[in-house]
Design an enzyme around this catalytic site. Structure first.
Site: not given
Lengths: 303, 303, 303, 303, 303
Positions: D168, D171, D203-205
C-alpha cells in the site's frame, strides 16, 4: 484475395449463422492453394491419441515434433490443420495466424475397450489459441452415442456463440452397425445426415463402400438404386444426405494406401460434388518433400 | 501470403498475450495493400455518432448506406475498418471475412456538453460480428477520465480473454489540458504512454503539434529537447512514449484538410517510425474513386 | 541465481502459456541442487494414500510426521515436493517458501477394487498453500479413464488460468493393457504422449521395460525398431513421444530396489534425455542421512 | 539459500495469513542482494503514468523500453520491481521468474485536477503475469479517499485469497493536510498506521520531515516528544505506528536529489528500524552503470 | 480460563488453518470437565438415523426427546455434542451457547443395502445453529467411497472457509475389507491416515483389534511388528498414522458393552496417546444419573 463467387455461395447456405462464424468459415475457404475454390484439404493429426505415438510417427520421426506438423500444414498450402490441445499449443505462438486451426476437443485411445471419447479441450482453449473452430467425434450406433451427441450439442452451441465453426467427425460403429457397415453406403449417408441435423458446419465422414448394411434400408436402395459401383455416385449420394450438397463434407480414406489410389479417391470426391479430403497419415508419415508433393497432387485435382 | 519478418517482429513485442490475440493482430497486419509491411491504414467511421449524420455524410450521400463503407474499406485495400455497432451489423453478413473489423464499443455525441462516452457495444457483439478487436476512447484529463480508464480496463480484460485486440483512442481533453494542448507534443506523448500502460494493442492518437502544454513538463523539454519543428521528430517522440516503438501507434489528422497536407503527414509518420494512419472523413466524404485514389497515395507512402 | 540457458530453452517450449505459469515452472527448475540444469528430482509422498501408512512409513517411523518429509525435501536439495492435501497443510506455514510444492489433487487407495481415484484437493487449496502447481493421476485403459481424463481437463484449465503448472501421473492399467504391459515400452510411450496431448506441463511415467504390449503396435516396432535392451534407448523413445523431447518427463522406478539399480536407472534416464526422477519410497523409507546420501548420488548423475 | 532467522521472524508477524501469501512474501525477502536480511530495496516505475513519459524517461531514453527496466531490476539485484500493467506485460514472458513482480493496480495522472486514481489492473492480471502481489495507492485526506480505501479493501481481499501480498502506497493529501503536511511526521505516522489497519502486507510511505501538521496532534507530540531533528528517530516513530515494527515499511524520498543525500536517508532508515527504500527516478533516470552503482551503495547500507 | 499449554500445543499442529477454525477448535478443547487437558469426550447421537428410533431410544425413552440429549451433554460436562440436523434444531435455541455442537451432515440408514450415506445437512445449517464444526462419514473400500471422499472434500473446503472444524468418521467397509477387517489394526490405521490426508481436524475411528486384514500389508507388520496384544500399543500405532500424533483422534467402542470394558478401553486410549472417546449408546441408553456417572468415570481417566 477477395472472396470468390464459389465461397459466397457456400456461405449463403449457412443462413442464420452469425457473421462471426461465417468469417471463420471464410478464413478456411480463402486460405492456401485451394483458396476461393469452395474445396478444402485439411491436415488432421489426432492419430497419436487414437493409435499411440509410434504407430503414428515412427515412419517419419521428425513428425514427433509438433512444430513439424505446423510447418507441413503451412508449407503445403492446405486449407487448415486440426489437432488435439497439446499439439496445437506447441506451436500456436510461433505460427500464430499462419494457418487456420481446428481444435479437436474430444479424443479416444486404443487402450480402452469401449467405443467412446473423452473431452480433452474446450471452446475457451480454441479462442485462446486463435482457432477458427472445434472438431468433435461422434460414434452413431455405439452404446455411448447418445451421450456423445448431447456433448456435441453443448460444445457446438458454445462454439457458435463465439463465432467458431464446428467440424463433426461422424463415425458410426457398434449397435446395429457391422464391421463392414462402418463404411457402408447407407451408413455413411446416415452419418453425414445426422451430423447435418446436429448443425455441423463441416462434416467429416469416411469414403463409402458399395456395401449396404442395414436390413431395414435395403429395400429402399433396391427401389431407388444408387450406382454403387461408381465411387463418384456414392459420393454424390452422401452429398444428397448432407442437405442436397448444402453442407461442406470432407472425406477421409482411413488406413494408408498408395498414391494412385488416393488420387483416384480425390477424383471421385470431386466428381461426386464432395468438398475435399482430410489427409493425415498419408501425409505426415512421409518425408516432408513427399508429403507436400502428394498434397499438391491432391489439391491439383480439387483446384 | 505467409507472415513477413516485419510482422513476426511486431508480434514478438506482444509477449504474454495469447496466440489467439496474436492471430487476430496478424490478420490486420497481413490484410490489404500494406499486408506484411508492419504498417497499417485503418478506415474509422465513428463521426456519425460524434458529429451527427449530415456533418459526416452529406458531402458524399452514398456514405449514408453502411454497405458503401464496407465497399470502400474492401475495395481500397485498407488494413481494417472500425465503426460502432449498427454500422458493422449492417453489412457484417454480406461482407463476412472480407476485411478485418474493429467494433468501436464506446461513443460520444455532440448533443451532450460533458466530455464522456457511453458504452454502445460489447465484446460479445464483436465476436458475433467476427471482429478482430474492439476500439475504446479515453479522454485523459476529463472529469470522467478515471471512470473511462476503469471501463477500458474491464473491456480490455474481457476482449483479451477471447483473443480480441484492443485499440485505444487516447484523446486528452479537459482538466489541466488547454484547447491547444489537446494536440500538444507533451500531451500526445502522455496520451500514448497511458494507453500503452493500460495494455492497448494498438494506440490511436492525434498527430502532435510543436506546442508544449503542461507547465510541469516544460523544463524537461528544455533540458532534453525534441526538434519540435520537424513533424517526423515529433512522431518519433510519440513512438518513444509507446514503449520505445514496441507498440503499434496510428495517427489521425483530425479535421479535414487538402491532399498534399495529408500526404505530408503520412511521410512524417513514416519518417518518425509511426505505424500508419487512421483516415475517416478525408476518405468517406469524397467520391469512392477519389477516396480510393487518396488512400492508395497514402498507402504508397507506407508500402 | 539467474535463469540459465538450459532453463530458458525449456521455458521456450511452453509457448502460449502465461508468464505466471512459466514463473512457477522456473521456480521448480531453479531450486535445489539441480537448479539451472534443466533436470529435476522430485520427492513424492502419496504412498500413504495409495498403500496405507504402515507399508509407507513403518520402515522409517519418523516419516509418519509430515514435518520430517518437508525437512527431507529441503535438506536434500531436491527440486520439489509433491503430496496430498493433509501432508502439505501440516508444514506449509512452518516451511513457507522453502521448497516448491505440488499439491496432488486426486488419490486412490488400496481398499477399493476399482482402478479410479477421488478428487481430494482443489486448485484453490494449491493457491492457499503457496504451491507452484497441481498433480493429477490418470489411468489410461481403465473403465474410469475417460472420466479421469475429463477431470484432468477441468483441473488443468483452472490451474493454468491461475498460473499453476500441471503434473500428470500417466499410469496405464486395465482395458487392453496387460499386467506386464503397465510398464511396456509402447504403453509408456503412449501414456507420455496422451499426457502431452492433454497439455501437461510435466509428465510422470514409469521407467519402461523392453516389453511391447499392444498387438496392434508390434508390427510398427518390428519395422521401426527401438533398441529395447538399452534402457537409455527406451527412455529416448519415451522422450520422442513427449513432443520430441519438448515436454519435461520424469520417471519413477516403482517398487523399492537397491541403490546400484537406482543409480543405473538415473544414468539411463540421463543418457536417454529424460529430465529426471521422482523418488519416493526409496528416499523416505531410509534414515534421513541415508536418504540424503542416495538423493545426492542421484542428483550427482543429473548435475 | 534457505530462509534466515531474520526472514522467519518477519513471516511470524503475518499470523493468520495463508502459507501462500507467506511464500510470496518470502520470495521477495529471499531475492537479490538483500536476500535474507529482512530488508528490501524495490524498483518502482509508475512515474510514466503519474508524470508523463518525457519527465520520467527523457533523462535516460533507453528507459522508454520496458525491457530496460526489467534488466535494471534484475542486474542490480534489487528485491523486486513494481509497475503498472503495460510495463510488466512487455517483458513478463522474456524475464519470467527472474525478479519478484508487484503489479500496481491503480494509477493517477497529471492531466486530471482531482486527487484520485483509476483501477488499471486486476488481481487476475497479477496471477497471469506471475506477480507476488499487487500495489495500491490511497490518498488519506482527499475527497476521494474513502472510496479509495474501499477499493483497497476489495482488491486486498481478492489478492490475499489467491496468496498475493498487498503493498500500500499511503500518501496523504488534501482535506486537513497542508502541502508541507504531506511529509509531516504526524501525517506519515498516521498514513502508515492506516495502511497497517487496512491489512497491508508492506507499507510504502514518504520519509517524514520534522514538521507536525495537524493542530489536534501537536499537544500530544509536545507531551510525548519525538526527537524530530534526528531522521532515524523520525523513522523509528513511523515504525511504532506500523504495529511497533511488526509490518514491513519501505520509504521513498520523492523528488530527485544527489547521491550523498540518498545514502544519508538510507542510513537513517536503517538506524530507525525501517525495512528499506523504494527508489524509482533516482535509479532509472541515470545510466544503467550509474544506477546499479547507486543501488549497490544503498543496498550496502542495508546489508 | 485461559488456554493451557496442552491446548496451545495442539492448536500449533493446525498450521495454515484460519484463526477462526482455531477458535472453534479451542472452544471444544476448553469446554467441560476435560477443558485444557488436550483430551475430549464427545456425545454422538446419530444412531436414530443409523439403526432406527426404537433400537436407539427404547432402553431409555426420555431420550426420544431431543432436549434430554442436550441436557445430558451439558450436565455431564462432555466436550461436545454431535448429531444430525433435526436433533440439533430441537434445542439449539433453548441451549444456545451451552455446549459445543457438531452438525453431522451426512447419514446412512438401515433400510438400504448399499454402503453409502446421504447429505442431510449443510455448512449453512451449522452456522445457523451455532455449531463449531461439521461431521462427515466416509466408508473407505465401499463402491461409493470415491464419491464420498469427493463430497467430504467439498464440505470440508466450505466448512473451513467459514472457520468450522471438520470431524471425519472414517469407517472402512466393503471392497477388499473383510468383516473382521473393519476393525483390523492395519485397516483402522489406514482409515485414520486417509482422514488426516483429507485435512480432517478431528478423526473418529473404531478402536482397533489385533487383526491384520490386507494381505499386502502383512509382510510389513511382520517386519515392523506392533504389539498387537496390547490395546495401548494398538492405539499408539493409530496415532502414528495420524501424522505421528499431530491430529486429534477419538475412538468409539462400537456395540454396547459393560462399564469395566469401557473404562479399560479409555485407559488403553490414554496409554496409547489417543485424544479421547466418543460415547453414544453407552450413555444415552442408560438413565441420566447412570450415564453421567459413567461419563465421569471415563473423564476421570482422561483428566
Amino acid at each position: 484475395m477477395l472472396r470468390t463467387e464459389a465461397v459466397r455461395n457456400i456461405l449463403s447456405w449457412y443462413e442464420g449463422e452469425t457473421p462471426g462464424l461465417k468469417s471463420n468459415l471464410s478464413r478456411l475457404l480463402m486460405h492456401g492453394r485451394l483458396a476461393g475454390t469452395g474445396r478444402v484439404v485439411i491436415l488432421p493429426v489426432d492419430q497419436g491419441f487414437e493409435h499411440g505415438p509410434a504407430r503414428s510417427f515412427a515412419p517419419n520421426p521428425t513428425a514427433y515434433d509438433p512444430h513439424y506438423l505446423y510447418e507441413l500444414a503451412i508449407e503445403s498450402g492446405v486449407s487448415g490443420y486440426a489437432a488435439p490441445l497439446g499439439l496445437l499449443e506447441q506451436g500456436a505462438d510461433t505460427f500464430a495466424g499462419e494457418v487456420p486451426l481446428i481444435l479437436k476437443v474430444n479424443s479416444g485411445n486404443s487402450l480402452v475397450s469401449s467405443a467412446d471419447q473423452a473431452l480433452t479441450g474446450t471452446v475457451e482453449d480454441a479462442m485462446r489459441l486463435g482457432c477458427i473452430g472445434v472438431g468433435f467425434t461422434i460414434y452413431p450406433g455405439a452404446d455411448a452415442s447418445y451421450g456423445m451427441i448431447e456433448e456435441l450439442r453443448e460444445i457446438s452451441h458454445e462454439a457458435k456463440s463465439r463465432g467458431l465453426i464446428s467440424v463433426v467427425w461422424s463415425y458410426p460403429r457398434g449397435g446395429k452397425v457391422t464391421k463392414d457397415g462402418e463404411t457402408g453406403l447407407d451408413i455413411i449417408a446416415y452419418a453425414a445426415h445426422m451430423a447435418a441435423l446436429m448443425g455441423a458446419t463441416i462434416i467429416k465422414v469416411k469414403l463409402p463402400s458399395a456395401h449396404i448394411d442395414l436390413d431395414a434400408a435395403k429395400s429402399t436402395y433396391d427401389k431407388y438404386p444408387v450406382d454403387v459401383n461408381d465411387a463418384g455416385a456414392r459420393v454424390r449420394h452422401i452429398m444428397q444426405a448432407a442437405f442436397n450438397g448444402k453442407r461442406i463434407v470432407v472425406f477421409s480414406g482411413g488406413a494408408a494406401k498408395n498414391t494412385p489410389e488416393l488420387l483416384d479417391e480425390a477424383r471421385a470426391i470431386r466428381k461426386g460434388g464432395g468438398n475435399g479430403s482430410i489427409i493425415g497419415r498419408n501425409s505426415f508419415q512421409r518425408s516432408k518433400a513427399d508429403a507436400i508433393d502428394l498434397l499438391n497432387q491432391v489439391m491439383d485435382i480439387y483446384a
